[in-house]
Motif scaffolding. Structure first.
Motif, PDB file in Angstrom:
ATOM      1  N   ALA A  64      -3.171  18.583   5.112  1.00 50.18           N
ATOM      2  CA  ALA A  64      -2.726  17.196   4.966  1.00 50.18           C
ATOM      3  C   ALA A  64      -3.893  16.266   4.663  1.00 50.18           C
ATOM      4  O   ALA A  64      -3.749  15.302   3.900  1.00 50.18           O
ATOM      5  CB  ALA A  64      -1.999  16.750   6.236  1.00 50.18           C
ATOM      6  N   GLU A  65      -5.048  16.536   5.254  1.00 52.23           N
ATOM      7  CA  GLU A  65      -6.232  15.703   4.980  1.00 52.23           C
ATOM      8  C   GLU A  65      -6.668  15.824   3.531  1.00 52.23           C
ATOM      9  O   GLU A  65      -7.022  14.827   2.882  1.00 52.23           O
ATOM     10  CB  GLU A  65      -7.368  16.114   5.918  1.00 52.23           C
ATOM     11  N   THR A  66      -6.620  17.022   2.990  1.00 44.17           N
ATOM     12  CA  THR A  66      -6.950  17.208   1.573  1.00 44.17           C
ATOM     13  C   THR A  66      -5.995  16.424   0.689  1.00 44.17           C
ATOM     14  O   THR A  66      -6.414  15.769  -0.280  1.00 44.17           O
ATOM     15  CB  THR A  66      -6.896  18.699   1.207  1.00 44.17           C
ATOM     16  N   ARG A  67      -4.723  16.457   1.022  1.00 43.06           N
ATOM     17  CA  ARG A  67      -3.742  15.700   0.258  1.00 43.06           C
ATOM     18  C   ARG A  67      -3.960  14.189   0.394  1.00 43.06           C
ATOM     19  O   ARG A  67      -3.819  13.438  -0.567  1.00 43.06           O
ATOM     20  CB  ARG A  67      -2.334  16.058   0.751  1.00 43.06           C
ATOM     21  N   ARG A  68      -4.279  13.715   1.593  1.00 50.67           N
ATOM     22  CA  ARG A  68      -4.540  12.286   1.798  1.00 50.67           C
ATOM     23  C   ARG A  68      -5.668  11.810   0.893  1.00 50.67           C
ATOM     24  O   ARG A  68      -5.573  10.766   0.234  1.00 50.67           O
ATOM     25  CB  ARG A  68      -4.908  12.027   3.262  1.00 50.67           C
ATOM     26  N   GLN A  69      -6.740  12.589   0.839  1.00 53.12           N
ATOM     27  CA  GLN A  69      -7.876  12.203   0.011  1.00 53.12           C
ATOM     28  C   GLN A  69      -7.506  12.231  -1.477  1.00 53.12           C
ATOM     29  O   GLN A  69      -7.977  11.391  -2.253  1.00 53.12           O
ATOM     30  CB  GLN A  69      -9.064  13.112   0.296  1.00 53.12           C
ATOM     31  N   GLN A  70      -6.652  13.165  -1.881  1.00 52.93           N
ATOM     32  CA  GLN A  70      -6.233  13.231  -3.282  1.00 52.93           C
ATOM     33  C   GLN A  70      -5.417  12.002  -3.663  1.00 52.93           C
ATOM     34  O   GLN A  70      -5.593  11.433  -4.751  1.00 52.93           O
ATOM     35  CB  GLN A  70      -5.413  14.494  -3.534  1.00 52.93           C
ATOM     36  N   VAL A  71      -4.526  11.573  -2.775  1.00 55.55           N
ATOM     37  CA  VAL A  71      -3.726  10.380  -3.054  1.00 55.55           C
ATOM     38  C   VAL A  71      -4.627   9.151  -3.155  1.00 55.55           C
ATOM     39  O   VAL A  71      -4.460   8.318  -4.056  1.00 55.55           O
ATOM     40  CB  VAL A  71      -2.648  10.182  -1.972  1.00 55.55           C
ATOM     41  N   LEU A  72      -5.595   9.026  -2.246  1.00 55.50           N
ATOM     42  CA  LEU A  72      -6.530   7.897  -2.321  1.00 55.50           C
ATOM     43  C   LEU A  72      -7.299   7.914  -3.633  1.00 55.50           C
ATOM     44  O   LEU A  72      -7.500   6.872  -4.273  1.00 55.50           O
ATOM     45  CB  LEU A  72      -7.495   7.939  -1.138  1.00 55.50           C
ATOM     46  N   SER A  73      -7.722   9.097  -4.060  1.00 53.59           N
ATOM     47  CA  SER A  73      -8.457   9.218  -5.320  1.00 53.59           C
ATOM     48  C   SER A  73      -7.580   8.811  -6.497  1.00 53.59           C
ATOM     49  O   SER A  73      -8.022   8.099  -7.414  1.00 53.59           O
ATOM     50  CB  SER A  73      -8.954  10.655  -5.491  1.00 53.59           C
ATOM     51  N   ASP A  74      -6.310   9.249  -6.491  1.00 55.19           N
ATOM     52  CA  ASP A  74      -5.390   8.874  -7.569  1.00 55.19           C
ATOM     53  C   ASP A  74      -5.138   7.367  -7.583  1.00 55.19           C
ATOM     54  O   ASP A  74      -5.036   6.751  -8.654  1.00 55.19           O
ATOM     55  CB  ASP A  74      -4.065   9.621  -7.410  1.00 55.19           C
ATOM     56  N   MET A  75      -5.027   6.775  -6.405  1.00 51.47           N
ATOM     57  CA  MET A  75      -4.824   5.326  -6.337  1.00 51.47           C
ATOM     58  C   MET A  75      -6.005   4.583  -6.951  1.00 51.47           C
ATOM     59  O   MET A  75      -5.831   3.584  -7.662  1.00 51.47           O
ATOM     60  CB  MET A  75      -4.626   4.882  -4.884  1.00 51.47           C
ATOM     61  N   ALA A  78      -1.234   6.486   2.502  1.00 51.27           N
ATOM     62  CA  ALA A  78      -1.585   7.637   1.665  1.00 51.27           C
ATOM     63  C   ALA A  78      -1.155   8.943   2.326  1.00 51.27           C
ATOM     64  O   ALA A  78      -0.703   9.878   1.662  1.00 51.27           O
ATOM     65  CB  ALA A  78      -3.085   7.647   1.396  1.00 51.27           C
ATOM     66  N   THR A  79      -1.275   9.001   3.655  1.00 49.15           N
ATOM     67  CA  THR A  79      -0.850  10.195   4.385  1.00 49.15           C
ATOM     68  C   THR A  79       0.646  10.433   4.227  1.00 49.15           C
ATOM     69  O   THR A  79       1.090  11.558   3.962  1.00 49.15           O
ATOM     70  CB  THR A  79      -1.205  10.056   5.875  1.00 49.15           C
ATOM     71  N   LEU A  80       1.456   9.376   4.384  1.00 55.17           N
ATOM     72  CA  LEU A  80       2.903   9.532   4.252  1.00 55.17           C
ATOM     73  C   LEU A  80       3.292   9.917   2.831  1.00 55.17           C
ATOM     74  O   LEU A  80       4.127  10.804   2.621  1.00 55.17           O
ATOM     75  CB  LEU A  80       3.611   8.240   4.662  1.00 55.17           C
ATOM     76  N   ALA A  81       2.715   9.255   1.843  1.00 53.98           N
ATOM     77  CA  ALA A  81       3.036   9.585   0.455  1.00 53.98           C
ATOM     78  C   ALA A  81       2.652  11.023   0.133  1.00 53.98           C
ATOM     79  O   ALA A  81       3.328  11.698  -0.650  1.00 53.98           O
ATOM     80  CB  ALA A  81       2.321   8.620  -0.486  1.00 53.98           C
ATOM     81  N   ALA A  82       1.576  11.505   0.740  1.00 55.95           N
ATOM     82  CA  ALA A  82       1.111  12.873   0.482  1.00 55.95           C
ATOM     83  C   ALA A  82       2.074  13.917   1.017  1.00 55.95           C
ATOM     84  O   ALA A  82       2.101  15.056   0.536  1.00 55.95           O
ATOM     85  CB  ALA A  82      -0.271  13.073   1.104  1.00 55.95           C
ATOM     86  N   ILE A  83       2.882  13.561   2.014  1.00 58.31           N
ATOM     87  CA  ILE A  83       3.801  14.515   2.640  1.00 58.31           C
ATOM     88  C   ILE A  83       4.985  14.839   1.737  1.00 58.31           C
ATOM     89  O   ILE A  83       5.509  15.961   1.741  1.00 58.31           O
ATOM     90  CB  ILE A  83       4.331  13.937   3.977  1.00 58.31           C
ATOM     91  N   ILE A  84       5.435  13.878   0.929  1.00 61.19           N
ATOM     92  CA  ILE A  84       6.736  13.945   0.251  1.00 61.19           C
ATOM     93  C   ILE A  84       6.967  15.219  -0.563  1.00 61.19           C
ATOM     94  O   ILE A  84       8.046  15.826  -0.461  1.00 61.19           O
ATOM     95  CB  ILE A  84       6.938  12.692  -0.629  1.00 61.19           C
ATOM     96  N   VAL A 119       0.840  -1.216   0.000  1.00 60.34           N
ATOM     97  CA  VAL A 119       0.000   0.000   0.000  1.00 60.34           C
ATOM     98  C   VAL A 119       0.866   1.253   0.000  1.00 60.34           C
ATOM     99  O   VAL A 119       0.487   2.275  -0.590  1.00 60.34           O
ATOM    100  CB  VAL A 119      -0.975   0.028   1.198  1.00 60.34           C
ATOM    101  N   LEU A 120       2.043   1.199   0.648  1.00 58.44           N
ATOM    102  CA  LEU A 120       2.917   2.371   0.655  1.00 58.44           C
ATOM    103  C   LEU A 120       3.575   2.549  -0.703  1.00 58.44           C
ATOM    104  O   LEU A 120       3.714   3.678  -1.191  1.00 58.44           O
ATOM    105  CB  LEU A 120       3.974   2.248   1.750  1.00 58.44           C
ATOM    106  N   LYS A 121       3.980   1.448  -1.337  1.00 56.22           N
ATOM    107  CA  LYS A 121       4.534   1.546  -2.680  1.00 56.22           C
ATOM    108  C   LYS A 121       3.506   2.148  -3.634  1.00 56.22           C
ATOM    109  O   LYS A 121       3.810   3.056  -4.412  1.00 56.22           O
ATOM    110  CB  LYS A 121       4.953   0.165  -3.178  1.00 56.22           C
ATOM    111  N   ASP A 122       2.287   1.638  -3.578  1.00 56.88           N
ATOM    112  CA  ASP A 122       1.243   2.123  -4.482  1.00 56.88           C
ATOM    113  C   ASP A 122       0.900   3.586  -4.214  1.00 56.88           C
ATOM    114  O   ASP A 122       0.698   4.375  -5.148  1.00 56.88           O
ATOM    115  CB  ASP A 122      -0.014   1.251  -4.339  1.00 56.88           C
ATOM    116  N   ALA A 123       0.823   3.956  -2.948  1.00 57.27           N
ATOM    117  CA  ALA A 123       0.505   5.343  -2.609  1.00 57.27           C
ATOM    118  C   ALA A 123       1.591   6.288  -3.100  1.00 57.27           C
ATOM    119  O   ALA A 123       1.307   7.386  -3.593  1.00 57.27           O
ATOM    120  CB  ALA A 123       0.329   5.476  -1.097  1.00 57.27           C
ATOM    121  N   THR A 124       2.853   5.879  -2.992  1.00 56.48           N
ATOM    122  CA  THR A 124       3.960   6.720  -3.439  1.00 56.48           C
ATOM    123  C   THR A 124       3.943   6.900  -4.944  1.00 56.48           C
ATOM    124  O   THR A 124       4.155   8.008  -5.461  1.00 56.48           O
ATOM    125  CB  THR A 124       5.296   6.107  -2.990  1.00 56.48           C
ATOM    126  N   VAL A 125       3.674   5.829  -5.668  1.00 64.00           N
ATOM    127  CA  VAL A 125       3.567   5.932  -7.124  1.00 64.00           C
ATOM    128  C   VAL A 125       2.416   6.852  -7.506  1.00 64.00           C
ATOM    129  O   VAL A 125       2.528   7.691  -8.403  1.00 64.00           O
ATOM    130  CB  VAL A 125       3.393   4.532  -7.745  1.00 64.00           C
TER     131      VAL A 125
END
Length: 712
Positions: free
Chosen positions: A243-254, A222-228, A93-99
């Motif tokens: 950060a919450e907005t970014r978390r949701q964006q990463v989940l949406s992209d995934m 997703a939270t960690l990947a959003a920080i980078i 899940v961390l690999k996928d979130a980072t991508v």
């Protein structure tokens, strides 16, 4: 076909390639006019050469922070938060979130991504600035592992070249492109910066979620990947809503990339970020829990050191702050800081979290932040309330000060009169067909209304001055975090219904104390690099004239009445002082912001979540008492100075919005701007204006309690 021009589309392609490099890399056009063929080789060729040795993993020197007396009060270092992790520890899940967050085409490109470069170039062109770099995960990895962080064309070109070489060599060594990609992603996640001093996903999982990286769930990943992309901006401890907005964006992209199912998305999305510094989330509410930072970084003043870190990161970047070996000499005065902490502690005695308080003190002549209390306890909450916390806090009637200054600049004067309440401005509705509640308060002139903090008076004055002029004045004086000069404000801006921070308010009032010169407010005196280069030197104070001295001094003269006999009588410290109380609707925020010629202090009290009432607590009592408890001993040993008598007010400012033509007929003829700004007569209990003295002044007995209403 000689002599014929090439088709327009071909010329467009060549131009696009040049623009592409310019927009993404930032190189002047002439320097890359002949790089199209080289660019093609990077994408599709097999350039010779080998990958160099990696940089050593630890290339860092701690940066040390000192107070104004030379005592070390904190340090910024990289390697305290580096936690080893194995390749098997990294969850999918961390690999996928980072991508999803960093490089959508990571698994298919060969080190650099043409589509990503084009997308970044177009975005940068549309925005008119470089907002996307187009770098792949591989490029980001090789930049950290092999290159320096300098932003030059040669470094960027080498980055792209090495990215293709790394992918090629790892593919040959490991036997497949997929295995090479897995190795690159692991190395990247093992070293990338996640904020809060955490380098690598192992450290980030520990510091934010108190768990091993292998145990991260989808929302946490997703939270960690959003920080980078921006660790200071997207840190869930410091900017939980962003950060919450970014978390949701990463989940949406995934989800869009097919990396998670709709069911996984639907389960993770409602688990919003929750900072445990605010306590436990409501029962039954799904949440992604973010733990407070329990190690205060060996800091004597953690909230102030946090402010220093943010200040430095904005100017020099995370790498230099945490790895550059900086010597940071700050403005904090240990004696004043101790007094501020004691005053706040006494005010909070008998209460419990989330009731909070902040106190920020600024020296107006230098802009040096001399004391900074950002909250009750760093180990409970790292939300820095001195900087406004997550969303700021409403200023209440302490914002009326900026209405006074704006009014004086527009041609109104201390003798301007309005009737008292009840008053309701036309067209004011709380919601559809429900009018605003009528405002109370006495009528009279500006001095009387200020001392009594009359809401009815100030909303009428704000209506005639113009709400945006008031916002512009506050912004000009230094209230800049949330207030902008071009917002859609109503007359009730004067009641402080918009967000500010204690540092903002201290800055704005410091400009008045400094006779209209906005000081360069800073927590730093000097920053020196490891090689001895001075990066920043504020030992010679600077400032910017933003307000006519007569207007600034007349505003001060009016604010003296608040302490001499108005709502802020409990702030009387036995020497000339000016200030303003503030209490918001339902008593959720209380303030006292005031100053002497030598020192400004802003005091705020409220709840950490900004939602609950403080009960029967007002700015004129608890906040004013706390201000006095700090300011009285803070002036021990300082001469008793009086404010200058204001000079004649200047002609009304004409700014294209009416200017002097807006002066109401209710103004008294004698108040036209040819006088000293009204009756510049000192209160008999205070000494006449003098030069520096060392007179001992007796502190008067505390005034009796008075009834205060919302807004004061």
């Amino acid at each position: 076909m000689t002599g014929l021009r090439r088709p327009r589309w071909r010329r467009g392609v060549r131009l696009s390639l040049r623009v592409l490099v310019v927009m993404v890399i930032g190189l002047p056009v002439l320097a890359v006019a002949t790089t199209a063929s080289g660019f093609g080789l990077l994408l599709f060729g097999n350039l010779p050469g080998t990958v160099p040795e990696e940089n050593p993993r630890i290339q860092a020197q701690p940066s040390y922070v000192y107070d104004s007396q030379g005592n070390q009060i904190g340090e910024f270092r990289q390697f305290d938060l580096t936690v080893p992790m194995s390749r098997e520890d990294v969850p999918q899940v961390l690999k996928d979130a980072t991508v999803a967050a960093e490089d959508h085409r990571f698994w298919s490109h060969k080190g650099i991504d043409p589509e990503g470069l084009v997308r970044a170039a177009l975005t940068n062109y549309e925005q008119g600035e470089v907002v996307q770099g187009g770098s792949t995960i591989t490029q980001q990895y090789v930049k950290a592992a092999y290159l320096s962080p300098e932003r030059t064309f040669s470094r960027k070109f080498n980055e792209a070249l090495l990215a293709t070489r790394v992918e090629r060599e790892l593919t040959e060594q490991l036997g497949s492109a997929r295995a090479a990609k897995e190795e690159i992603l692991y190395r990247y996640l093992d070293g990338v910066y996640f904020g809060s001093g955490a380098y690598g996903a192992g450290a980030a999982a520990q510091t934010y979620f108190h768990k091993n990286v292998r145990d991260l769930n989808l929302s946490e990943a997703a939270t960690l990947a959003a920080i980078i992309p921006s660790p200071s901006k997207f840190n869930p401890r410091e900017n939980v809503f962003v950060a919450e907005t970014r978390r949701q964006q990463v989940l949406s992209d995934m989800l869009q990339l097919g990396l998670i199912t709709q069911e996984q998305y639907d389960e993770a999305r409602p688990a919003q970020l929750w900072h445990l510094g605010f306590g436990l989330p409501p029962e039954g509410q799904p949440a992604t829990l973010v733990f407070p930072q329990t190690d205060a970084g060996a800091s004597a003043y953690p909230y102030f050191v946090d402010y220093v870190r943010r200040y430095l990161e904005e100017r020099y970047g995370d790498e230099q702050v945490f790895k550059g070996g900086l010597r940071i000499e700050t403005t904090i005065d240990p004696r004043l800081q101790s007094l501020a902490e004691a005053a706040v502690s006494d005010a909070l005695a008998g209460t419990s979290y989330p009731r909070e308080m902040s106190l920020v003190a600024v020296e107006p002549s230098t802009g040096f932040v001399k004391a900074f209390v950002g909250g009750r306890d760093w180990n409970v909450s790292q939300v820095n309330l001195g900087l406004g916390g997550e969303t700021g806090m409403q200023a209440g009637s302490s914002f009326k000060t900026f209405t006074i200054a704006a009014a004086l600049e527009q041609g109104f004067g201390p003798s301007t009169t309005y009737p008292g309440g009840p008053y309701n401005e036309p067209g004011c509705f709380r919601r559809a067909n429900v009018p605003c509640e009528p405002l109370g308060g006495t009528g009279g002139d500006m001095r009387t209304a200020t001392a009594a903090s009359s809401n009815a008076y100030f909303v009428q004055l704000a209506r005639d001055v113009g709400p945006n002029r008031i916002a512009e004045m506050a912004n000009r004086l230094g209230v800049t975090t949330w207030i902008t000069p071009d917002g859609s404000y109503t007359s009730r801006i004067t009641l402080g219904q918009y967000s500010v921070s204690p540092l903002d308010m201290a800055t704005g009032y410091a400009t008045l104390a400094n006779h209209g010169v906005r000081p360069n407010v800073t927590p730093v005196v000097k920053v020196t690099a490891a090689d001895g280069t001075v990066l920043e030197d504020n030992t010679v104070p600077g400032g910017t004239p933003v307000l006519d001295p007569a207007i600034a001094d007349t505003t001060t003269d009016i604010l003296r009445g608040v302490i001499d006999g108005g709502t802020g009588r409990r702030a009387n410290i036995g020497r000339p002082a000016a200030g303003k109380t503030g209490t918001t609707d339902n008593n959720t925020d209380i303030w006292f912001v005031g100053y002497t010629p030598q020192l400004v202090a802003a005091v705020w009290m409220g709840h950490a979540d900004g939602q609950r009432s403080l009960g029967n607590v007002f700015g004129g009592d608890t906040a004013a008492r706390t201000w006095a408890a700090f300011m009285r001993p803070a002036h021990d040993g300082l001469p008793v100075l009086d404010f200058p008598v204001p000079g004649p007010l200047p002609p009304p400012r004409g700014d294209g919005e009416g200017g002097a033509a807006r002066r109401p007929l209710r103004r008294a003829p004698a108040e036209l701007p040819v006088d000293c700004g009204g009756p510049c007569v000192r209160t008999p209990s205070l000494p006449a204006p003098t030069t520096t003295t060392t007179t001992t002044t007796t502190v008067p007995a505390e005034p009796p309690a008075t009834t205060t209403t919302t807004g004061r």
